[in-house]
Design a protein around this motif. Structure first.
Motif, PDB file in Angstrom:
ATOM      1  N   ILE A 131     -10.214 -17.583  15.164  1.00 53.82           N
ATOM      2  CA  ILE A 131      -9.521 -17.871  16.421  1.00 53.82           C
ATOM      3  C   ILE A 131      -9.519 -16.645  17.337  1.00 53.82           C
ATOM      4  O   ILE A 131      -9.329 -15.519  16.893  1.00 53.82           O
ATOM      5  CB  ILE A 131      -8.055 -18.346  16.204  1.00 53.82           C
ATOM      6  CG1 ILE A 131      -7.164 -17.236  15.620  1.00 53.82           C
ATOM      7  CG2 ILE A 131      -8.012 -19.565  15.299  1.00 53.82           C
ATOM      8  CD1 ILE A 131      -5.675 -17.541  15.702  1.00 53.82           C
TER       9      ILE A 131
ATOM     10  N   GLY B  73      -9.301 -21.685   5.814  1.00 54.13           N
ATOM     11  CA  GLY B  73      -8.561 -20.506   6.233  1.00 54.13           C
ATOM     12  C   GLY B  73      -8.611 -20.284   7.729  1.00 54.13           C
ATOM     13  O   GLY B  73      -9.280 -21.013   8.474  1.00 54.13           O
ATOM     14  N   LEU B  74      -7.848 -19.304   8.146  1.00 54.17           N
ATOM     15  CA  LEU B  74      -7.822 -18.907   9.554  1.00 54.17           C
ATOM     16  C   LEU B  74      -7.924 -17.385   9.596  1.00 54.17           C
ATOM     17  O   LEU B  74      -7.308 -16.696   8.791  1.00 54.17           O
ATOM     18  CB  LEU B  74      -6.513 -19.385  10.177  1.00 54.17           C
ATOM     19  CG  LEU B  74      -6.220 -18.996  11.624  1.00 54.17           C
ATOM     20  CD1 LEU B  74      -5.290 -20.036  12.241  1.00 54.17           C
ATOM     21  CD2 LEU B  74      -5.562 -17.627  11.718  1.00 54.17           C
ATOM     22  N   ALA B  75      -8.723 -16.889  10.521  1.00 54.99           N
ATOM     23  CA  ALA B  75      -8.808 -15.441  10.700  1.00 54.99           C
ATOM     24  C   ALA B  75      -9.025 -15.180  12.181  1.00 54.99           C
ATOM     25  O   ALA B  75      -9.291 -16.101  12.950  1.00 54.99           O
ATOM     26  CB  ALA B  75      -9.941 -14.863   9.865  1.00 54.99           C
ATOM     27  N   GLY B  76      -8.893 -13.935  12.558  1.00 56.02           N
ATOM     28  CA  GLY B  76      -9.128 -13.590  13.959  1.00 56.02           C
ATOM     29  C   GLY B  76      -7.850 -13.247  14.685  1.00 56.02           C
ATOM     30  O   GLY B  76      -6.822 -12.943  14.086  1.00 56.02           O
ATOM     31  N   GLY B  77      -7.921 -13.314  15.992  1.00 53.41           N
ATOM     32  CA  GLY B  77      -6.814 -12.907  16.843  1.00 53.41           C
ATOM     33  C   GLY B  77      -7.375 -12.108  18.011  1.00 53.41           C
ATOM     34  O   GLY B  77      -8.549 -12.276  18.377  1.00 53.41           O
TER      35      GLY B  77
END
Lengths: 338, 338
Positions: B260, B280-284
């Motif tokens: 994201i 999963g989710l990663a980023g920013g």
């Protein structure tokens, strides 16, 4: 057969139910030689999930194959097997991508706390071990059907690396197995968040280098202090409640990942914090079958002894006493013998 | 100096404001030679964020160093530099862990759409490039201050791998740069979700192998069909709305990660789906500085041309027209010249 059944709020019985039978040619029926109670069984026991009165219980088991369906080719009657709680064909695109717990033919053990259990996708699911394993090995072998593999998954998902720091949120059996996993994967500092003396002791025996007793903001501050004010390189969330999740994200350093394995209950993920700090989330229901090639040798060589999470042993017929002990936290995890 | 200021709902002006000055010895003042409008500026413009009337605008810029603070040692007046939108010392534990956008000395460019901008932590933040870059290179060089680095971060976070499939949710400038990134990282199938002909054309030029025009459940079904019913190996979420996030998780295959980079607005992460499917989710916020060693050569060698996302060029004095064009989607991204 006789099996554990749930009839209402905290109403566990050991009753006569219909024998499980081969329903699909890919099924097997396993005679259970060891089983146990899972923290997630307590969600049902405590009325936090909807239940069907009379439902059979138990998804962790070790067994001997009793019968196989016509298309099962890798196992036969008499094989001693680990029965991963989530059944998978181990050949579909999800399985080959490492997500066996999202197999397109996903199934679950539903009468593990009974005399027999039906296993779907037997060829993909089951894992053969030597016949007549030494009795002292049974608890650790049983742990590979769920709890140890789940703790391992948390560490894999969190990206534990040699020399790094890992924080384990949750001191239940899964969290304790998470400590084993983080330690085996080479984390230099393994912080166990635990309030209970018996669990702290076990965490330390499993490789925890630090124990944080406090919770909430106080506990978070203590972990930050232990991690040079930066936060942990990897965080294992092994509970599933909103508070545990908040703590996990509060102690995860920017750029790290929280590995989750506790079934989420009432959780709101802190998406703004995750975004601002680049803290990711990975994990979920453990793809047990994926890890057995790695974990079985560790158990057989005595390098890990996850069976120590069982601090109470009962005959299956006394299963209700086991639920009560875990509910009241007088036992970490209860081992059940036929 | 003259700078872009926001005074209320859709009230953008180009006005006289105080010159930025060296406030800390680690600061630099940069004379802006190219800047632009970001999709995230529109959140302020449209009244979706709280604003301070009269606030200066703009965080993407390319400039020439005008003045440096007493402790700045790596740059001097006259250096041509990329100014990452998030300023970092590039030495703190977060920076060295790859999370420069969570630097302990984090700062931001706040008058990028003006004649001058203050840069904090100049030694860690700025990135020198050749003096007098060719005018045709300016847009791509400028894109490295945010949008291209952000698209790259989405692909890194999503774990795009050679030979895999990647889906890009969002056809704004960041999403289009995400297509460039996924393609450069070797994804074999790059699916751009885009409704607009001009953006579809650009996505294809940037390496998209497939375009999905539909949205919501229809779009998700189309992506699943393109990915053998399994879902994508990597998903880049480049919008930040709840709908975009839902789509991202709906098309991510079990065991994959959604990267994201869109600032979340009204997002509820689907934690149960994430758990069940092990997505999963990663980023920013993108750690821009981290990627410049990799990205600058790609721009200079002409291997990527992210500057093509700028489809409208205006003099800084006409910045209000640029905001209007982006708000009305008659421009993808507006390039501003002094």
């Amino acid at each position: 057969m006789r099996a554990t059944t749930l009839h209402g709020l905290k109403d566990i019985r050991f009753t006569e139910v219909a024998d499980p039978v081969i329903e699909q040619p890919t099924d097997a029926i396993v005679k259970v030689i060891a089983s146990c109670i899972c923290g997630s069984d307590l969600w049902n026991y405590r009325g936090d999930n909807d239940i069907t009165p009379g439902m059979t219980m138990g998804h962790e088991s070790l067994g001997v194959v009793e019968e196989v369906g016509s298309s099962v080719s890798s196992f036969r009657k008499g094989d001693t097997v680990i029965v991963p709680f989530c059944h998978c064909d181990n050949t579909c695109p999800n399985c080959t991508f490492g997500a066996q717990s999202a197999c397109v033919h996903l199934g679950f053990t539903v009468s593990g706390q009974g005399e027999y259990a039906r296993v779907t996708q037997a060829d993909g699911t089951l894992y053969r071990i030597d016949a007549d394993p030494a009795p002292e090995l049974l608890p650790s072998l049983l742990s590979l059907s769920d709890v140890m593999a789940t703790g391992w998954h948390a560490a894999v998902a969190a990206g534990v690396r040699p020399g790094g720091t890992a924080v384990v949120v949750g001191d239940g059996a899964v969290g304790l197995c998470g400590v084993i996993a983080a330690s085996m994967m080479g984390a230099e500092k393994v912080v166990a968040m635990s309030r209970y003396a018996d669990r702290q002791k076990l965490a330390t025996a499993f490789g925890a280098t630090h124990v944080v007793e406090t919770r909430g903001e106080e506990g978070e501050a203590e972990v930050l202090e232990l991690t040079d004010g930066v936060g942990a390189d990897a965080v294992l969330e092994c509970v599933g409640t909103d508070q545990a999740m908040r703590t996990a994200f509060a102690v995860a350093r920017p750029g790290s990942t929280v590995g989750i394995v506790g079934v989420p209950h009432g959780v709101q993920l802190p998406v703004h914090r995750m975004f601002r700090k680049n803290v990711g989330l990975a994990g979920g229901m453990a793809p047990v079958r994926r890890y057995l090639d790695d974990l079985l040798p560790l158990v057989l060589d005595g390098r890990i002894n996850p069976g120590l999470v069982f601090d109470k042993t009962l005959p299956l017929a006394a299963v209700a006493e086991g639920y009560q002990a875990m509910d009241e936290r007088t036992a970490i995890k209860v081992f059940l013998q036929p």
